[in-house]
Scaffold this motif. Structure first.
Motif, PDB file in Angstrom:
ATOM      1  N   PRO A 213      67.788  77.219  27.949  1.00 53.12           N
ATOM      2  CA  PRO A 213      67.244  77.900  29.096  1.00 53.12           C
ATOM      3  C   PRO A 213      65.481  77.915  28.802  1.00 53.12           C
ATOM      4  N   GLU A 214      65.070  78.104  27.811  1.00 49.17           N
ATOM      5  CA  GLU A 214      63.528  78.235  27.629  1.00 49.17           C
ATOM      6  C   GLU A 214      62.736  76.772  27.785  1.00 49.17           C
ATOM      7  N   PHE A 215      63.394  75.874  27.221  1.00 52.00           N
ATOM      8  CA  PHE A 215      62.888  74.627  27.561  1.00 52.00           C
ATOM      9  C   PHE A 215      63.056  74.110  28.969  1.00 52.00           C
ATOM     10  N   ALA A 216      64.188  74.516  29.533  1.00 49.88           N
ATOM     11  CA  ALA A 216      64.232  74.045  30.971  1.00 49.88           C
ATOM     12  C   ALA A 216      63.323  74.712  31.722  1.00 49.88           C
ATOM     13  N   ARG A 217      62.952  76.036  31.502  1.00 52.61           N
ATOM     14  CA  ARG A 217      61.688  76.744  32.293  1.00 52.61           C
ATOM     15  C   ARG A 217      60.509  76.216  32.039  1.00 52.61           C
ATOM     16  N   MET A 218      60.064  75.939  30.784  1.00 54.64           N
ATOM     17  CA  MET A 218      58.867  75.488  30.353  1.00 54.64           C
ATOM     18  C   MET A 218      58.646  73.986  30.959  1.00 54.64           C
ATOM     19  N   TRP A 219      59.592  73.270  31.136  1.00 55.16           N
ATOM     20  CA  TRP A 219      59.730  71.809  31.400  1.00 55.16           C
ATOM     21  C   TRP A 219      59.367  71.858  33.338  1.00 55.16           C
ATOM     22  N   ALA A 220      59.945  72.890  33.845  1.00 54.95           N
ATOM     23  CA  ALA A 220      59.671  72.939  35.114  1.00 54.95           C
ATOM     24  C   ALA A 220      58.616  73.244  35.527  1.00 54.95           C
ATOM     25  N   ARG A 221      57.667  73.785  34.618  1.00 52.30           N
ATOM     26  CA  ARG A 221      56.153  74.198  35.008  1.00 52.30           C
ATOM     27  C   ARG A 221      55.371  72.933  34.679  1.00 52.30           C
ATOM     28  N   ARG A 222      55.974  71.980  34.122  1.00 56.12           N
ATOM     29  CA  ARG A 222      55.001  70.755  33.949  1.00 56.12           C
ATOM     30  C   ARG A 222      53.778  71.095  33.179  1.00 56.12           C
ATOM     31  N   PRO A 223      53.853  71.496  31.954  1.00 53.94           N
ATOM     32  CA  PRO A 223      52.613  71.887  31.247  1.00 53.94           C
ATOM     33  C   PRO A 223      52.030  70.620  30.754  1.00 53.94           C
TER      34      PRO A 223
END
Length: 296
Positions: A213-223
């Motif tokens: 879930p941590e990866f999914a949240r970071m991915w959604a922010r498109r850093p």
């Protein structure tokens, strides 16, 4: 699975529009209540000097390319930094249909020899998917001593992103885990933009999004960020706390990167690397090198 549309031009534009506040964009607050966290489409279109209809088509994926002038105007209006500006340009560049990229990257023998020629500093080679293609002994001891040394030559290679989010041993290594994770996710976003037809990369991102879930949240922010030098604060299970400079050298012909770690001579961090090398040699002493090591 991650939706393919999450990596496109429209998704990136929308994420940056929603991030930019009216105050930061120099827009006077209106009397009506705002229903979006950032700028409205019409506000951004006006700032960039394009029509609302055209910008809407870009963001909705109806149009998938834009001229350099439009990209530059959108980047200025969105207050993008140089790395984000370049990422936007890549996403907006028309591409001819390409065949799916080969699943397994190849490492040039000269690059493997280069790693062996720098035994005093940890070194590692990864491809655009963050698969580990090779490491020298000290690089292996620093980053993944719990993994077999020959693992990069196995059918399923170690993957830095997968280990960072799903391997508790590797995750515990980074005292600055969140910063390292952000950089890793940003690198994968940029890799997807460069290789939209890579099934191995798509599978990696999809599995990480499901399993972490941590990866999914970071991915959604498109850093998005580009940097070749970092100060890494590590908590190593053998030598304890150590701070190293991590320099990244890109091999553009192969889309691979060499990661080098070093400490200034005479420091406690340099002493820690010496201790780590000695510890690793002691571990090897009772047995013999593998046939793959001897072949190198």
């Amino acid at each position: 699975m991650i939706n393919k549309g999450a990596n496109d031009l429209g998704g990136f534009l929308r994420s940056r529009r929603e991030r930019l506040t009216p105050d930061a964009a120099g827009i006077e607050p209106g009397v009506t209540r705002r229903r979006v966290p950032g700028l409205r489409r019409e506000e951004l279109a006006e700032l960039a000097g394009v029509s609302v209809g055209y910008y809407t088509r870009l963001e909705q994926g109806v149009s998938t390319s834009a001229s350099d002038a439009v990209i530059d105007a959108l980047a200025a209006a969105l207050r993008l930094d140089p790395a984000e500006h370049e990422h936007l340009r890549i996403l907006a560049t028309p591409r001819r249909p390409t065949r799916p990229r080969a699943r397994r990257s190849k490492l040039r023998p000269s690059v493997r020899d280069l790693l062996a020629a720098i035994p005093g500093s940890p070194a590692i080679v990864i491809d655009h998917r963050a698969d580990v293609l090779a490491w020298n002994r000290l690089g292996h001891a620093l980053l993944a001593g719990h993994v077999d040394f020959d693992a990069p030559d196995s059918r399923v290679r170690p993957n830095i992103a997968r280990m960072l989010f799903l391997d508790p041993h590797h995750r515990a290594l980074y005292r600055d885990w969140h910063a390292k994770a952000q950089v890793t996710v940003a690198a994968l976003h940029q890799a997807v933009a460069r290789h939209p037809a890579d099934p191995g990369l798509e599978h990696l991102v999809g599995r990480l999004a499901v399993d972490s879930p941590e990866f999914a949240r970071m991915w959604a922010r498109r850093p998005v960020r580009t940097c070749s030098s970092y100060l890494r604060e590590l908590a190593h299970p053998v030598v304890g706390r150590v701070t190293l400079v991590n320099e990244t050298v890109t091999l553009p012909d192969d889309d691979q990167q060499i990661g080098l770690f070093y400490a200034r001579p005479g420091t406690t961090d340099a002493d820690a690397l010496i201790l780590l090398a000695q510890s690793f040699e002691r571990r090897l002493a009772p047995g013999t090198p593998s046939r793959k090591e001897e072949a190198r």
